[in-house]
Write an enzyme that holds these catalytic residues in place. Structure first.
Site, mmCIF file in Angstrom:
data_model
loop_
_atom_site.group_PDB
_atom_site.id
_atom_site.type_symbol
_atom_site.label_atom_id
_atom_site.label_comp_id
_atom_site.label_asym_id
_atom_site.label_seq_id
_atom_site.Cartn_x
_atom_site.Cartn_y
_atom_site.Cartn_z
ATOM 1 N N ASP A 66 0.834 -1.199 0.000
ATOM 2 C CA ASP A 66 0.000 0.000 0.000
ATOM 3 C C ASP A 66 0.872 1.253 0.000
ATOM 4 O O ASP A 66 2.091 1.184 0.171
ATOM 5 C CB ASP A 66 -0.899 0.012 1.241
ATOM 6 N N TYR A 130 5.544 -10.351 6.378
ATOM 7 C CA TYR A 130 5.300 -8.938 6.620
ATOM 8 C C TYR A 130 5.730 -8.604 8.039
ATOM 9 O O TYR A 130 5.542 -9.397 8.956
ATOM 10 C CB TYR A 130 3.814 -8.601 6.436
#
Length: 158
Positions: A66, A130
């Site tokens: 993002d 992540y």
């Protein structure tokens, strides 16, 4: 490696690993059209234009991020088709060329590898990791270390 649309030219596929500090980007994917936003992929493909491939080079990224998100290491594959009589780039030369032509200092190609022409970076990925970094107890954003600003999420002390 297989021949492409131009007689005598050879297409080579590469797997590249790259990193970026995502503060200035609208994510990793390219942003197309007249928008002012830009993705990491836009810069990677702009650098790849300098390779003078017979066909435009597109990066197929293994995963997206993002806006504002950083990547220690992301992966993509790309095809480079050189003119007839020109051998494929070595992975080391490709890495150096892409880094030389990258116009944004927050992006770096780490390493490249030749892979089979049917390799796909997203489909071949076996895992994704992540890392989320939080700072707690910070009364104000300006109290955050300058080395942590834009690299972690500060939770205000209540």
């Amino acid at each position: 490696m297989g021949s492409g649309p131009v007689a005598g030219s050879v297409r080579a596929r590469y797997l590249v690993f790259f990193q970026y500090v995502g503060t200035d980007f609208n994510g990793s994917a390219a942003v197309r059209g007249a928008q002012r936003a830009v993705g990491v992929q836009n810069y990677l493909e702009e650098a790849a234009e300098k390779l003078k491939s017979v066909v435009p080079v597109k990066f197929i990224i293994s995963s997206r991020t993002d806006a504002g998100v950083h990547a220690l290491s992301n992966a993509a594959h790309l095809d480079v088709q050189r003119r007839a009589g020109q051998p494929p780039f070595t992975p080391e030369v490709l890495t150096e060329a892409l880094n030389t032509h990258l116009r944004h200092p927050a992006i770096r190609v780490l390493q490249a590898f030749r892979v089979p022409t049917d390799f796909h970076a997203r489909h071949a990925a076996t895992s994704r990791t992540y890392l989320y970094r939080l700072v707690t107890g910070c009364a104000r954003y300006d109290q955050l270390s300058v080395f942590e600003r834009n690299r972690c999420w500060a939770l205000r002390a209540e």
